[in-house]
Design an enzyme around this catalytic site. Structure first.
Site, PDB file in Angstrom:
ATOM      1  CE  LYS B  82       6.570  11.498  -3.027  1.00  0.00           C
ATOM      2  NZ  LYS B  82       6.096  11.132  -4.171  1.00  0.00           N
ATOM      3  CB  SER B 167       7.177   7.210  -4.270  1.00  0.00           C
ATOM      4  OG  SER B 167       6.559   8.398  -4.774  1.00  0.00           O
ATOM      5  CB  SER B 191       4.253   7.927  -6.867  1.00  0.00           C
ATOM      6  OG  SER B 191       5.240   7.051  -7.025  1.00  0.00           O
TER       7      SER B 191
END
Ligand SMILES: [Mg+2]
Ligand SMILES: [Zn+2]
Lengths: 95, 502, 482
Positions: B82, B167, B191
């Site tokens: 990420k 996210s 997330s």
């Protein structure tokens, strides 16, 4: 509570985010909506409840007083938008 | 005809690990397969930065170790990171314009551990800007598209691309589309788990303090949890072991040993008491979610567990409390993006003008909104009514869980109140978007471990996840329950993106 | 101390906030070095520069220094304290917040005792002491339109020591600062070097009619010498008095002291009202101290100036004035005690505060650099005590010691300054003087007593000052009356 334009403008200044005049009104409405929604917390009886800042349970760990970092000016300055003579450089501040 | 470039990418991480160990294929072959798929999935916009050269170099090193029979736990396993984790010398953006061109001179603890374990970096995965979102549509680098699509025969005429969740949407999409074997995610209000649910993969949010936050761009420090995203529960166990551990550089890191999570996957849950909290039966919940939840309860009962109805009375207030605490911390955490030391600077004659123009240009609408809300709730005159109130509610939410865990060993709830929605939906209604996190946020407030497992499909043919929440530091327990669910659900569906190309 | 204005008397009310840099190798929350004067940005870690994802870990030694200081200020130590973020934007504050302590500081109420010029003491309350990070340095005068930022100082541990508004004059503020600095230096927790910025002071100043409630105060920022603190306060009090007497009102304001012109002026960048939005730093947990550890630190504290002063007066019999001067600096007290050990303390005190201080002053050096060591000065006193030299000659020997660093015995030997105690030799000298001054002897004997001193001088001159004064007296008297 409902935020007015002036309050939005004030918090935007505190947060150093420039907002165009035209955005103040719609933002005030949006932020007010969010605040109204979070205000449902007032239904909860929290008397005598201590605020919880963290879930971490152990104590504060401490470091020994030893120099283990620094002396890496290039790494510190390499990402900067503007530098001069080993300093970060920003628009002049008048004190 | 198949235009899918790779056969090896269908393997799970555990299978690939074993294949590599048996030298059935090389890390280089595996990595090349993945690099090819990363290129194929570009339309999904799952990656902000691809790092194929680095991947090949890392694979080469892994092959050399494997050849010397010095293989490490993740040797040769290609993963996505990420783009919230700082990676030394590799562009790190947090999905934000304001970090333009930022190349960290350091490596986050979690990724450093992964590289030490032999993992191979394919690239940096797209995400909601500064991890603030539930759709991965707020990135400066454009929205992530979910590899899944609604069934053509589903809701009439609506075959628009759907969101990957957020996210950690880029991580979820990459893993689901077989463009990475696993990925790192971070979970501040859901997330990891919500995008895992939306993309039909496994997402594990460990206990607060289990995985170091050092080198992870901060959103809300007291709620941020790095964790793994994988295709199977076993893979999550393997990844977590490599990512977890005490870190002296993070003062909130837990000084505890890391168990062998994979060894804990015994499949044995007989006699475990599973809490089913009645407050999660929210009004607007679609019938299919409710049905899946019941199905989950039945599966666990059939496996010998003992479902118990419990009460978590403050559940409803977790979300509004979260939307005070998280923005408050974020407003402070994001003050460092000021155009002075890294990232974007918009030139101006005065310092304050430089600050204001830089931050206006650098932050997207949702980040601005949260920074402003956070600034407001901390400001003079409002601190007690908003911030302190939310912290007291947080204490009550945590207390609810503590009480429940006196009676039960784990808690079963849905991961999200819906399946993935179309890109563009929910964007003009902040609160509708925030409601995505209604089932995931409580575990963040309490810092408890929670895992989402793909358990079925919606009527539209989109994945739905179930969530297990456990006691603090009992990742072993939730992984074990999750694996039982995974076996019972037999979720073998492939996303449309892969199915359409193979 | 009251100030006489045009319309009557005024009282100045002053509270000081002192920022004391903690003596430590590494910074408060990072492993970067703290040494003064390094090249810009060479003592900066990514934590100090607030790079994304960087986290603070506290330096145990800095906590220890703060607790020791709290104990030295006779203050309550709080076993639980909390680190908060103080949010504001400034280029030398990289994170956009300063990690500080707000509602729960590590040290609570304490006190500093002032030694007033009239010999009395006066107690000034300490409100609190908290730990916080220093900011970096902004240089505004290096470039026509840029400010340069050096983060070497960013993140160094500070103790902010806040006094109660108990001070009543610029002079008291000066005494307070000197005393506080002395205590910090005794403890070794801050080097007190104001030129290097290790000790900085903000002064809150207001004026009122005696007995009335506090007036509106102004805060004068960043005063970096005791003299400037006193000048700035005196100016500011006068400014406020004149303002009020002319019918104006004091506006609460942050002001800067213009060293060149000796005036204070409003600080432009601080005009906007601040809202620091303090909240507990989620990257740090509460600081919990073990009471046993605190007791251990208490037991290890050095003897502090007030205790030392009391002991010098009661056990050594020094005057309060001498004691105050001798304990002000730990190095002076140490020097004095070494000199005084096994000798007459008053004599030791006289030498240290008299000839030694004068010499050091003249040379512009501190006692640590004294060319005369405590054992050398002790040796000189011994030579006086055992009659080897006279007190008068000792002054000359001391001048020589300062100039050369030589031992007193060596100087006495080399210069042949040993006192003459041989009665025969002195009697011979007396006889010679009396024989040469027949007229004066006659005058003396006819009643001009005042000539006695003249004869002493002549005898001493004849013996190059080495004659034992008592013997000279005895013999002269005997022979003159003889
Ligand atoms: Mg202050
Ligand atoms: Zn301060």
């Amino acid at each position: 509570m409902a935020l007015d334009r002036a309050t939005v403008a004030h918090i935007a200044t505190l947060a150093r985010i420039r907002l165009p005049e035209a955005e103040l009104e719609p933002l005030a409405a949006e932020l007010s909506q969010i605040l109204n929604w979070v205000e449902q917390l007032s239904e909860v009886d929290t008397s005598g409840v201590a605020p919880m800042a963290s879930v971490a349970a152990s104590g504060l760990p401490m470091r020994e007083d030893q120099v283990t970092d620094g002396d890496c000016r290039d790494a510190i300055l390499d990402n900067a938008p503007r530098t001069a003579r080993g300093f970060f450089a920003v628009p002049k501040v008048i004190e | 005809m198949s235009d899918w470039p790779a056969a090896l990418t269908a393997l799970s991480l555990a299978e690939a690990r074993d294949g590599l160990a048996r030298r059935e294929f090389s890390a280089r072959e595996l990595t090349e397969n993945y690099i090819a798929v990363v290129e194929v999935v570009r339309p999904l916009n799952a990656f902000i930065t691809e790092t194929p050269d680095q991947a090949l170099a890392m694979a080469k090193a892994a092959d050399e170790r494997l050849a010397r029979a010095e293989g490490r736990p993740l040797d040769g396993i290609p993963i996505a990171v990420k783009d919230l984790f700082c990676t030394k010398g590799v562009l790190t953006t947090a999905g934000s314009h304001i970090l333009d061109g930022f190349h960290p001179p350091y490596e986050s603890t979690v990724t450093e551990k992964l590289w030490q374990a032999g993992a191979v970096m394919l690239g940096k995965a797209n995400l909601d800007e500064f991890a603030m979102g539930s759709s991965s549509t707020t990135s400066y680098y454009g929205p992530v598209e979910n590899p899944w699509r609604r069934r053509p025969n589903g809701r009439a005429g609506d075959n628009r691309p759907v969101v990957a969740g957020g996210s950690s949407g880029g991580s979820a999409a990459a893993v689901a589309a077989h463009a990475a074997m696993a990925a790192t995610g971070t979970d501040t209000g859901g997330s990891i788990r919500q995008p895992a649910s939306f993309c039909g993969i496994v997402g594990l949010k460990p206990t607060y303090g289990r995985c170091s936050r050092w080198g992870v761009v901060a959103y809300a420090s007291s709620l941020d949890h790095p964790g793994p995203m994988t295709r199977t529960v076993r893979d999550a166990a393997i990844m977590l072991r490599a990512m977890a551990g005490h870190d002296l550089k993070d003062s909130t890191s837990a000084p505890l040993p890391v168990p062998d999570y994979e060894a804990g996957l015994t499949g044995e849950i007989r006699g475990m008491r599973i809490g089913v909290p009645r407050e999660y039966r929210v009004e607007q919940m679609p019938g299919e979610i409710e049905a899946l939840w019941q199905q989950g309860v039945d599966w666990l009962r059939e496996a010998g567990a003992d479902p118990v109805e419990i009460s978590l009375p403050h559940t409803k207030y977790a979300l509004p409390a979260y939307y005070i605490i998280a923005p408050a911390e974020a407003s402070s955490n994001l003050a460092r993006y000021d155009g002075v030391r890294f990232g974007l600077r918009v030139g101006a004659a005065s310092l304050d003008e430089m600050y204001e123009l830089t931050r206006a240009a650098g932050f997207g609408a949702e980040v601005r909104r949260r920074v402003l809300i956070g600034t407001f709730v901390l400001s003079a005159g409002y601190y007690d009514a908003y911030y302190l109130k939310a912290q007291r509610v947080r204490a009550l939410v945590a207390r609810d869980f503590a009480k429940a865990f006196e009676e039960v060993d784990a808690i079963l709830v849905p991961t999200a109140p819906s399946a993935a929605f179309a890109i563009g939906d929910n964007t003009d209604d902040s609160i509708a978007m925030y409601l995505n996190d209604v089932f995931t946020v409580p575990a963040n407030l309490a810092g408890l471990p929670a895992i989402s497992v793909p358990a079925g499909l919606s009527a539209d043919g989109l994945p739905l996840g179930l969530q297990i929440i456990g006691r603090a530091f009992d990742e072993e327990g939730i992984l074990r329950v999750a694996q039982v669910l995974e076996s019972a659900a037999e979720f073998r569906h492939l996303p449309a993106f892969i199915a359409g190309k193979t | 101390m009251l100030i006489k204005g045009r319309t009557g008397e005024w009282e100045t009310v002053i509270g000081l906030e002192v920022h004391a840099q903690i003596v430590s190798e590494a910074k408060l929350f990072s492993g970067a070095a703290t040494a003064f004067g390094a090249e810009p940005n060479t003592q900066v870690s990514p934590v100090d520069a607030a790079f994304p994802g960087m986290l603070p870990v506290i330096n145990r030694h800095c906590v220890e220094q703060a607790v020791k200081t709290g104990l030295g200020l006779d203050a309550e130590v709080n076993f639980v304290s909390v680190f908060d973020r103080k949010n504001y934007f400034y280029p030398d504050l990289p994170a956009g917040y300063q990690i500080s302590q707000y509602l729960q500081p590590v040290v609570g109420h304490g006190r500093v005792v002032l030694d007033m010029p009239d010999g009395r003491t006066r107690e000034i309350g300490i409100t609190r002491l908290h730990l916080e990070q220093d900011a970096g340095k902004s240089l505004h005068d290096q470039h026509p339109n840029l400010t340069f930022v050096d983060l070497n100082r960013a993140g160094i541990g500070l103790m902010e020591i806040v006094s109660e508004p108990d001070l009543r004059s610029a002079e008291e503020a000066g005494l307070y600062l000197r005393k506080l600095r002395s205590i910090l230096r005794y403890l070794g927790t801050c080097d007190g070097n104001m030129e290097e910025g290790s000790l900085r002071c903000d002064a809150n100043v207001s004026v009122r009619r005696p007995g009335e409630p506090y007036g509106t105060r102004c805060e004068i920022k960043n005063l970096n010498s005791v003299r400037y603190v006193m000048q700035a306060i005196a100016y500011e009090a006068q400014r406020q008095i004149e303002l009020i007497e002319e019918g104006g009102q004091v506006v609460q304001q942050t002001r800067l002291f213009d060293v060149g012109r000796g005036v204070t002026r409003p600080m432009r960048s601080k005009e906007e009202a601040h809202d620091y939005r303090y909240f507990p730093d989620p990257d740090l947990l509460p600081l919990v101290l073990d009471p046993a550890w605190v007791e251990q630190l208490r037991a290890g504290l050095p003897e502090l100036p007030d205790t030392k002063k009391a002991r010098f007066i009661s056990s050594l019999g020094l005057s309060p004035d001498d004691a105050t001067v001798l304990v002000a600096e730990q190095a002076t007290a140490l020097f004095f005690e070494q000199v005084a050990t096994g000798r007459d303390p008053k004599m030791a005190a006289n030498w240290v505060t008299g000839d030694l201080f004068a010499a050091l002053n003249r040379l512009g050096i501190g006692i640590e650099q004294s060319p005369v060591s405590p054992s050398q000065l002790g040796g000189l006193i011994d030579l006086i005590a055992d009659g080897t030299i006279s007190g008068r000659l000792a002054k000359d020997v001391f001048v020589e010691m300062i100039a050369t660093g030589a031992d007193p015995a060596t100087i006495v030997e080399n210069k042949g300054l040993r006192q003459v105690t041989d009665e025969g030799a002195i009697a011979a000298a007396v006889d010679a003087v009396l024989a040469a001054q027949v007229d004066k002897v006659a005058e003396y004997r006819s009643g001009r007593d005042k000539l006695y001193g003249f004869f002493v001088g002549q005898v001493m001159r004849a013996t190059q000052g080495k004659a034992n004064p008592t013997l000279v007296n005895d013999l002269l008297k005997k022979k003159l009356t003889g």
